[in-house]
Design an enzyme around this catalytic site. Sequence first.
Site, PDB file in Angstrom:
ATOM      1  N   HIS A   1       0.811  -1.220   0.000  1.00 22.16           N
ATOM      2  CA  HIS A   1       0.000   0.000   0.000  1.00 22.16           C
ATOM      3  C   HIS A   1       0.841   1.264   0.000  1.00 22.16           C
ATOM      4  CE1 HIS A   1      -3.456  -2.470   0.107  1.00 22.16           C
ATOM      5  NE2 HIS A   1      -4.244  -1.415   0.096  1.00 22.16           N
TER       6      HIS A   1
ATOM      7  N   ASP B   1      -6.310   4.868   9.740  1.00 18.45           N
ATOM      8  CA  ASP B   1      -7.718   4.988   9.336  1.00 18.45           C
ATOM      9  C   ASP B   1      -8.196   3.744   8.581  1.00 18.45           C
ATOM     10  OD1 ASP B   1      -7.658   7.486  10.364  1.00 18.45           O
ATOM     11  OD2 ASP B   1      -7.516   8.527   8.453  1.00 18.45           O
TER      12      ASP B   1
ATOM     13  N   GLU C   1     -10.523  13.613  14.712  1.00 16.60           N
ATOM     14  CA  GLU C   1      -9.936  13.907  13.402  1.00 16.60           C
ATOM     15  C   GLU C   1     -10.700  15.078  12.799  1.00 16.60           C
ATOM     16  OE1 GLU C   1      -9.031  11.059  10.419  1.00 16.60           O
ATOM     17  OE2 GLU C   1      -7.887   9.745  11.763  1.00 16.60           O
TER      18      GLU C   1
HETATM   19  P1  FAD Z   1       4.121  -1.647   2.226  1.00 15.15           P
HETATM   20  O1  FAD Z   1       3.598  -0.519   1.459  1.00 15.15           O
HETATM   21  O2  FAD Z   1       4.174  -2.957   1.558  1.00 15.15           O
HETATM   22  O3  FAD Z   1       5.583  -1.267   2.791  1.00 15.15           O
HETATM   23  C1  FAD Z   1       5.884   0.031   3.257  1.00 15.15           C
HETATM   24  C2  FAD Z   1       7.399   0.165   3.501  1.00 15.15           C
HETATM   25  O4  FAD Z   1       7.746  -0.607   4.638  1.00 15.15           O
HETATM   26  C3  FAD Z   1       8.268  -0.355   2.359  1.00 15.15           C
HETATM   27  O5  FAD Z   1       9.470   0.352   2.333  1.00 15.15           O
HETATM   28  C4  FAD Z   1       8.528  -1.799   2.773  1.00 15.15           C
HETATM   29  O6  FAD Z   1       9.725  -2.296   2.200  1.00 15.15           O
HETATM   30  C5  FAD Z   1       8.600  -1.673   4.271  1.00 15.15           C
HETATM   31  N1  FAD Z   1       8.088  -2.842   4.961  1.00 15.15           N
HETATM   32  C6  FAD Z   1       6.932  -3.505   4.743  1.00 15.15           C
HETATM   33  N2  FAD Z   1       6.820  -4.500   5.615  1.00 15.15           N
HETATM   34  C7  FAD Z   1       7.915  -4.461   6.391  1.00 15.15           C
HETATM   35  C8  FAD Z   1       8.384  -5.238   7.474  1.00 15.15           C
HETATM   36  N3  FAD Z   1       7.695  -6.267   7.943  1.00 15.15           N
HETATM   37  N4  FAD Z   1       9.562  -4.913   8.037  1.00 15.15           N
HETATM   38  C9  FAD Z   1      10.294  -3.869   7.590  1.00 15.15           C
HETATM   39  N5  FAD Z   1       9.911  -3.125   6.559  1.00 15.15           N
HETATM   40  C10 FAD Z   1       8.728  -3.411   5.978  1.00 15.15           C
HETATM   41  N6  FAD Z   1      -0.883   5.591   7.263  1.00 15.15           N
HETATM   42  C11 FAD Z   1      -1.103   6.151   8.467  1.00 15.15           C
HETATM   43  O7  FAD Z   1      -0.167   6.367   9.228  1.00 15.15           O
HETATM   44  N7  FAD Z   1      -2.369   6.488   8.864  1.00 15.15           N
HETATM   45  C12 FAD Z   1      -3.459   6.235   8.096  1.00 15.15           C
HETATM   46  O8  FAD Z   1      -4.578   6.532   8.492  1.00 15.15           O
HETATM   47  C13 FAD Z   1      -3.258   5.636   6.833  1.00 15.15           C
HETATM   48  N8  FAD Z   1      -4.312   5.354   6.039  1.00 15.15           N
HETATM   49  C14 FAD Z   1      -4.090   4.769   4.836  1.00 15.15           C
HETATM   50  C15 FAD Z   1      -5.187   4.471   4.031  1.00 15.15           C
HETATM   51  C16 FAD Z   1      -5.013   3.852   2.801  1.00 15.15           C
HETATM   52  C17 FAD Z   1      -6.195   3.554   1.941  1.00 15.15           C
HETATM   53  C18 FAD Z   1      -3.690   3.535   2.374  1.00 15.15           C
HETATM   54  C19 FAD Z   1      -3.468   2.889   1.043  1.00 15.15           C
HETATM   55  C20 FAD Z   1      -2.597   3.834   3.155  1.00 15.15           C
HETATM   56  C21 FAD Z   1      -2.785   4.451   4.398  1.00 15.15           C
HETATM   57  N9  FAD Z   1      -1.709   4.753   5.229  1.00 15.15           N
HETATM   58  C22 FAD Z   1      -1.924   5.337   6.451  1.00 15.15           C
HETATM   59  C23 FAD Z   1      -0.333   4.578   4.783  1.00 15.15           C
HETATM   60  C24 FAD Z   1       0.302   3.288   5.241  1.00 15.15           C
HETATM   61  O9  FAD Z   1       0.867   3.469   6.516  1.00 15.15           O
HETATM   62  C25 FAD Z   1       1.377   2.947   4.232  1.00 15.15           C
HETATM   63  O10 FAD Z   1       0.711   2.662   3.037  1.00 15.15           O
HETATM   64  C26 FAD Z   1       2.299   1.831   4.565  1.00 15.15           C
HETATM   65  O11 FAD Z   1       3.140   1.716   3.451  1.00 15.15           O
HETATM   66  C27 FAD Z   1       1.673   0.512   4.952  1.00 15.15           C
HETATM   67  O12 FAD Z   1       1.303  -0.282   3.862  1.00 15.15           O
HETATM   68  P2  FAD Z   1       1.729  -1.819   3.778  1.00 15.15           P
HETATM   69  O13 FAD Z   1       1.523  -2.490   5.085  1.00 15.15           O
HETATM   70  O14 FAD Z   1       1.061  -2.367   2.592  1.00 15.15           O
HETATM   71  O15 FAD Z   1       3.309  -1.743   3.583  1.00 15.15           O
END
Ligand code: FAD
Length: 524
Positions: A100, A163, A274
């Site tokens: 994401h 969120d 919020e």
């Molecule tokens: P990824 O996008 O897959 O990874 C994010 C980063 O972390 C990359 O660099 C990856 O290499 C690294 N990573 C992933 N897993 C690990 C791991 N286990 N160990 C070490 N590194 C790792 N953020 C907020 O703070 N508040 C919100 O309210 C919020 N709402 C959101 C709503 C939506 C619809 C979306 C799409 C995103 C939102 N986000 C929010 C952002 C969210 O925190 C980021 O998208 C974050 O990247 C988490 O997504 P993911 O778990 O798919 O991780």
Amino acid sequence: MKPSLEHCFKLMLLLLALGGVTMHVPDADVLSSLGALRLDGHFSFHDTSAMARDFGNRCSLLPAAVLHPGSVSDIATTLRHVFSLGERSPLTVAARGHGHSLMGQSQAAGGIVVRMESLRGSDRLQVVHGGMSPFVDAPGGELWINVLHETLKHGLAPKSWTDYLHLTVGGTLSNAGVSGQAFRHGPQVSNVNQLEIVTGRGDVVTCSPEENSDLFYAALGGLGQFGIITRARIALEPAPKMVRWIRVLYSDFASFTEDQEMLIMAENTFDYIEGFVIINRTGILNNWRTSFKPQDPVQASRFQPDGRVLYCLELTKNFNSDEADIMEQEVTALLSRLRYIRSTLFHTDVTYLEFLDRVHTSEVKLRAQGLWEVPHPWLNLLIPRSSIQRFAKEVFGKILKDSNNGPILLYPVNKSKWDNRTSVVIPDEEIFYLVGFLSSAPSLSGHGSVAHAMNLNNQIVEFCEEADIGMKQYLAPYTTQQQWKAHFGARWETFERRKHTYDPLAILAPGQKIFPKASLPLSL
Ligand code: FAD
């Protein structure tokens, strides 16, 4: 028949050449050496294109291989192997949570993507009641929604949220994890007791504030730079059954933010605070009626917005059914202190689960309309309190005067709840605002396009820089080390030292574009 490794390798070279991507690609021997590792899970070298996508939908970098780990030791074995290839090997490794990210942060061009979701499942989630300090041990690749489902079975829940819950534990802890509970509990990184991490050297390390604390704080908000989080111990609290979910409108920005600030500083207050900005939208209260009840239906139907920009304060109060009367009294007392437009008070009562999973309801609707898998040129800013009025005047009054293409979040949090030993970068002021421009770009040209949204984003960022607003970006998509150094400021030295200690060959999370592989001075 599955394509051979050599075939995949040639195909990848071709795709990279066609895509105009300049990069080092591991040779076939290196890929074969991965295939020869003894693992509980497996590597795949074909069908890797799904790992070259993310929510931002604006960046696609094909990995050479995808690791589907069957155990934490698979991740350690792989990282030890990549480390042993030395600084001349171009191979990098990115943990992918749920993908994401907005700009390729969990991708690895020509490298290895570790599909962290392979290590999730309710049998891997362990809830421990632990007297006054209950916690859950969760795999790094677990979705927060599943953590919630599991903990609710015990009447417990994590304290701090995002969120949207279809994000992974390791993914949000690598950023910060901010939502409307952060004013009270701090971001998600402030609510972790212990981590298990596989470093860039392939060491499996348990860390906490008491044990290997440098790595613990490095990894929290560490953008995946220091290790892969394979397990997190997350603090829990008793979960309420129900939530009173309230929305009210303001037309005056100063009253809106003063009320928000008063509420986050108050002793007895709401449980979630919020806000969002509504620009040039008609029929807003009518839209709310499908899920919220107006306090005064007659007055609400007469409401005529007198300006083009409105500010919505969104609040919740938790309660259990035998506490409904007390909740009503507390809510009435709190609302009486606010300066919202009286006819715009709407509320609804929903379960705690329904409230926390609210964005997923929108996701289902958007997916049905083909509007979820579109580009998302989001911009997330942290703005100090002292600049928020100037910021609003320029951004909502001028830059976005015609349009914006998605929700704009705006709410304050207090710095005292953020631990400055973590890697998260925040403005240097006691109260600062999270302002999220969550644009979608479904069209190729015009107001709904990426170009239009990026133009507005750039204007906003340029204004912040020129007016010396003291802004920091959250989920920053910087592309050069220079930009990252400016972002970290005085904290860059610590960040770089930690990188050198835990991932000296710069193998991890290349998509953040902070340390090009083997760019660290070896003498550091
Ligand atoms: P990824 O996008 O897959 O990874 C994010 C980063 O972390 C990359 O660099 C990856 O290499 C690294 N990573 C992933 N897993 C690990 C791991 N286990 N160990 C070490 N590194 C790792 N953020 C907020 O703070 N508040 C919100 O309210 C919020 N709402 C959101 C709503 C939506 C619809 C979306 C799409 C995103 C939102 N986000 C929010 C952002 C969210 O925190 C980021 O998208 C974050 O990247 C988490 O997504 P993911 O778990 O798919 O991780």
